[in-house]
Write a protein that holds these residues in place. Structure first.
Motif, mmCIF file in Angstrom:
data_model
loop_
_atom_site.group_PDB
_atom_site.id
_atom_site.type_symbol
_atom_site.label_atom_id
_atom_site.label_comp_id
_atom_site.label_asym_id
_atom_site.label_seq_id
_atom_site.Cartn_x
_atom_site.Cartn_y
_atom_site.Cartn_z
ATOM 1 N N HIS A 105 0.834 -1.208 0.000
ATOM 2 C CA HIS A 105 0.000 0.000 0.000
ATOM 3 C C HIS A 105 0.867 1.256 0.000
ATOM 4 C CE1 HIS A 105 -3.362 2.649 0.928
ATOM 5 N NE2 HIS A 105 -2.628 3.172 1.899
ATOM 6 N N ALA A 106 1.949 1.245 0.793
ATOM 7 C CA ALA A 106 2.820 2.417 0.879
ATOM 8 C C ALA A 106 3.533 2.687 -0.446
ATOM 9 C CB ALA A 106 3.847 2.227 1.998
ATOM 10 N N ALA A 107 3.820 1.632 -1.214
ATOM 11 C CA ALA A 107 4.532 1.812 -2.484
ATOM 12 C C ALA A 107 3.683 2.566 -3.495
ATOM 13 C CB ALA A 107 4.949 0.456 -3.047
ATOM 14 N N GLY A 108 2.356 2.425 -3.412
ATOM 15 C CA GLY A 108 1.498 3.075 -4.409
ATOM 16 C C GLY A 108 1.866 2.583 -5.798
ATOM 17 N N ASP A 109 2.306 3.497 -6.650
ATOM 18 C CA ASP A 109 2.734 3.125 -7.997
ATOM 19 C C ASP A 109 4.208 3.473 -8.208
ATOM 20 O OD1 ASP A 109 2.004 1.963 -10.490
ATOM 21 O OD2 ASP A 109 2.071 3.949 -11.419
ATOM 22 N N ALA A 110 4.948 3.665 -7.124
ATOM 23 C CA ALA A 110 6.366 4.030 -7.236
ATOM 24 C C ALA A 110 7.196 2.832 -7.674
ATOM 25 C CB ALA A 110 6.871 4.569 -5.902
ATOM 26 N N ASP A 111 8.398 3.098 -8.139
ATOM 27 C CA ASP A 111 9.288 2.025 -8.589
ATOM 28 C C ASP A 111 10.002 1.350 -7.430
ATOM 29 O OD1 ASP A 111 8.746 2.379 -11.302
ATOM 30 O OD2 ASP A 111 10.237 3.971 -11.486
ATOM 31 N N PRO A 118 14.094 9.352 5.219
ATOM 32 C CA PRO A 118 13.475 10.675 5.349
ATOM 33 C C PRO A 118 12.356 10.870 4.344
ATOM 34 C CG PRO A 118 15.873 10.855 5.397
ATOM 35 C CD PRO A 118 15.560 9.439 5.030
ATOM 36 N N ALA A 119 11.274 11.504 4.785
ATOM 37 C CA ALA A 119 10.108 11.696 3.920
ATOM 38 C C ALA A 119 10.442 12.533 2.695
ATOM 39 C CB ALA A 119 8.979 12.353 4.721
ATOM 40 N N GLY A 120 11.450 13.388 2.805
ATOM 41 C CA GLY A 120 11.821 14.243 1.689
ATOM 42 C C GLY A 120 12.345 13.504 0.478
ATOM 43 N N LEU A 121 12.670 12.221 0.614
ATOM 44 C CA LEU A 121 13.165 11.444 -0.521
ATOM 45 C C LEU A 121 12.033 10.973 -1.428
ATOM 46 C CD1 LEU A 121 15.933 9.212 1.123
ATOM 47 C CD2 LEU A 121 16.191 11.389 -0.091
ATOM 48 N N ALA A 122 10.794 11.075 -0.981
ATOM 49 C CA ALA A 122 9.670 10.601 -1.783
ATOM 50 C C ALA A 122 9.489 11.478 -3.020
ATOM 51 C CB ALA A 122 8.397 10.596 -0.949
ATOM 52 N N GLY A 123 9.047 10.854 -4.108
ATOM 53 C CA GLY A 123 8.797 11.575 -5.345
ATOM 54 C C GLY A 123 9.716 11.093 -6.449
ATOM 55 N N ALA A 124 10.129 12.011 -7.292
ATOM 56 C CA ALA A 124 11.033 11.650 -8.386
ATOM 57 C C ALA A 124 12.353 11.144 -7.815
ATOM 58 C CB ALA A 124 11.275 12.853 -9.292
ATOM 59 N N PHE A 139 10.633 -3.459 -4.675
ATOM 60 C CA PHE A 139 11.118 -3.055 -5.988
ATOM 61 C C PHE A 139 10.112 -3.465 -7.065
ATOM 62 C CE2 PHE A 139 14.604 -4.326 -3.263
ATOM 63 C CZ PHE A 139 15.484 -3.256 -3.328
ATOM 64 N N ARG A 140 9.901 -2.593 -8.044
ATOM 65 C CA ARG A 140 9.144 -3.021 -9.213
ATOM 66 C C ARG A 140 9.977 -4.077 -9.946
ATOM 67 N NH1 ARG A 140 4.852 -0.744 -11.509
ATOM 68 N NH2 ARG A 140 5.187 1.268 -10.485
ATOM 69 N N ARG A 141 9.350 -5.202 -10.261
ATOM 70 C CA ARG A 141 10.115 -6.352 -10.751
ATOM 71 C C ARG A 141 10.882 -6.037 -12.030
ATOM 72 N NH1 ARG A 141 8.508 -10.421 -14.145
ATOM 73 N NH2 ARG A 141 6.318 -9.833 -13.894
ATOM 74 N N GLU A 142 10.290 -5.261 -12.930
ATOM 75 C CA GLU A 142 10.956 -4.978 -14.194
ATOM 76 C C GLU A 142 12.291 -4.249 -14.004
ATOM 77 O OE1 GLU A 142 7.851 -4.470 -13.539
ATOM 78 O OE2 GLU A 142 6.646 -5.498 -15.066
ATOM 79 N N LEU A 143 12.395 -3.478 -12.908
ATOM 80 C CA LEU A 143 13.641 -2.751 -12.652
ATOM 81 C C LEU A 143 14.814 -3.683 -12.424
ATOM 82 C CD1 LEU A 143 12.778 0.154 -10.190
ATOM 83 C CD2 LEU A 143 13.284 0.319 -12.607
ATOM 84 N N ALA A 169 15.310 3.619 -11.435
ATOM 85 C CA ALA A 169 13.989 4.028 -10.965
ATOM 86 C C ALA A 169 13.660 5.457 -11.384
ATOM 87 C CB ALA A 169 13.917 3.907 -9.446
ATOM 88 N N ALA A 170 12.373 5.693 -11.632
ATOM 89 C CA ALA A 170 11.891 7.047 -11.919
ATOM 90 C C ALA A 170 11.250 7.677 -10.698
ATOM 91 C CB ALA A 170 10.888 7.017 -13.070
ATOM 92 N N THR A 171 10.620 6.856 -9.850
ATOM 93 C CA THR A 171 9.918 7.383 -8.683
ATOM 94 C C THR A 171 10.238 6.543 -7.454
ATOM 95 O OG1 THR A 171 7.971 6.066 -9.268
ATOM 96 C CG2 THR A 171 7.997 8.380 -9.986
#
Length: 488
Positions: A105-111, A118-124, A139-143, A169-171
């Protein structure tokens, strides 16, 4: 097991497939995700894993077993994975039943999902993420298709895998779950891991490479220099610390040195100087004093302003939180009850703080009401001083390299409030931070009951002082008693 798409593959590398591996698999089988969303791929060495096979036979819709040579089990398991995401589970882990669902759930759609970062690392995904390789958990498996997949048996293997994934990773998403447990490795294994990670970073852009090296210094190199290294035999410890010196010669810039926490900065710098006796003393020091001087703050770690002539900059502690250092160095002096009349009753408390040069207005003391079942504990350093519910009178002085703090809490201020439990706390403004610390009981005799019946002090295993005010001691309790007597 069907070929339907799955949300998550949990990879468990269990080389010998013993009873510990079955306990890990049982915890995975109890996950709330369940079959249809989760699969477990257990990788075990050729010729081993009969217990794992039997477990898989009982859970055919959840567990698959793959085999391979001992040095390629993680890669074999990853090749068999079918989930959108992959999580690697150490055979010693016993994740709570909802752990994997929370991570997904925490991963959402991130890679990549970083746990405890730190929370500041979230995003791109950016260079700063390379400081938190140890936090990479999902980890997204394709990565991982083209990423070198170390087997996970050595210190630094998980970080090498995370490095490859983050480079693609992109996100990035961040959650506050605990990261994976750190392997128990000898100092020389940590220095070897540091060298492997530094070598793998050669193709990164300068900013990303510096971020990765900072992470390696604060993780792998720090592990080689922590207090557990003192438990190693002298030969192995010396070899590891000389390897740290070589690593620093090759990779440590002055900017990276400046960004290190003060205790680690001193250890790395002493290792690079090849002063192993002083380094051993620095590793053993857990509660150094502090010096506040001309607007700067320094940690009095071994070598500070002695005949060694080491730079003050190595010992500068400005701009970093020092809650643990301050709490470990604080020492109670006494706690007494004072006053001859109810209006004069006080709790007087005195302690040492490990700071020379502390300003007279840098300390305040007060009482804070505790919730039911709550115990006092140090709080994270903050920018502003707390507002006490009951403030104490405070005097500060000096005794050599220590600050002496004496505080007096008026019982009348407590008795005007409802009955309850109160923590005594000190607020210390130091080096750009405010530290909020519980006060602890002296080791000697302390009179627990006050002059007023119904007021007492108590403490638990960590000796944090709690003042208990019962109903009969409060103004409200006294009023009820007087009313009861007048009715008679």
């Amino acid at each position: 097991m069907t070929g339907a798409p799955l949300d998550l593959t949990a990879v468990a590398v269990v080389p010998d497939g013993g009873s510990g591996a079955v306990d890990c698999l049982a915890a995975l089988a109890a996950q709330t995700l369940g079959p249809g969303r989760l699969e477990v791929v257990a990788a075990t060495a050729d010729g081993d894993g009969e217990d794992v096979d039997r477990f898989a036979e009982k859970h055919p819709d959840l567990v698959r077993v793959v085999r391979g040579p001992a040095g390629g089990l993680r890669a074999a398991a990853l090749a068999a994975a079918r989930g959108r995401y992959v999580v690697f589970v150490d055979p010693g882990e016993r994740p709570a039943p909802d752990r994997l669902e929370r991570l997904l759930h925490a991963a959402g759609d991130a890679d990549v999902l970083l746990c405890g970062a730190p929370a500041g690392l979230a995003g791109a995904a950016g260079p700063a993420a390379f400081t938190a390789l140890e936090a990479a958990r999902l980890f997204r498996r394709e990565l991982l298709a083209d990423v070198r997949c170390p087997d996970g048996g050595e210190a630094g293997d998980a970080e090498l895998l995370a490095l490859g994934a983050l480079a693609e990773a992109a996100t990035v998403a961040v959650c506050d779950d605990d990261p994976a447990p750190r392997p128990d490795a000898a100092p020389q294994e940590w220095t070897a891991a540091a060298e492997r990670l530094a070598a793998a970073a050669t193709g990164l852009a300068p900013e990303a490479r510096d971020a990765l090296l900072l992470g390696v210094l604060t993780r792998e190199v720090a592990a080689a220099l922590d207090a557990r290294a003192l438990e190693s035999d002298a030969f192995a410890r010396t070899a590891a610390w000389r390897a740290v010196a070589d690593f620093a010669d090759a990779h440590l810039t002055e900017e990276l040195r400046r960004r290190l926490p003060v205790a680690l900065r001193v250890r790395v710098s002493l290792a690079q100087r090849r002063d192993l006796d002083l380094l051993e003393a620095a590793v053993a020091e857990t509660a150094p004093g502090l010096l506040a001087e001309d607007g700067r703050l320094y940690a009095r770690l071994p070598g500070f302003r002695d005949a060694s002539g080491l730079p003050d900059a190595w010992y500068a502690a400005d701009g970093e939180p020092l809650t643990d250092m301050l709490a470990r160095g604080a020492a109670p002096r006494y706690l007494v009850w004072t006053g001859v009349r109810r209006a004069d009753y006080r709790i007087e408390y005195s302690c040492f703080l490990p700071v020379e040069g502390l300003g007279p207005d840098a300390v305040s003391v007060g009482a804070v009401v505790l919730a039911d079942g709550e115990s006092p504990a140090p709080r994270a350093a903050r920018a502003e001083a707390p507002a006490w519910e009951v403030a104490a009178e405070v005097e500060t002085g000096a005794d050599g390299g220590l600050a002496v703090v004496t505080a007096r809490v008026a019982l009348g201020d407590l008795l005007e409030r409802p009955p309850g439990r109160w923590a005594l706390r000190a607020s210390v403004r130091l080096g750009g931070f405010v530290y909020d610390l519980p006060l602890t009981a002296p080791a000697g005799y302390v009179r627990r009951e006050g002059m007023l019946r119904g007021v007492s002090v108590e403490w638990g295993p960590k000796r944090s002082i709690v003042v208990r005010v019962r109903q009969r001691a409060t103004r409200r309790g006294a009023s009820r008693l007087l009313g009861f007597l007048s009715d008679r």
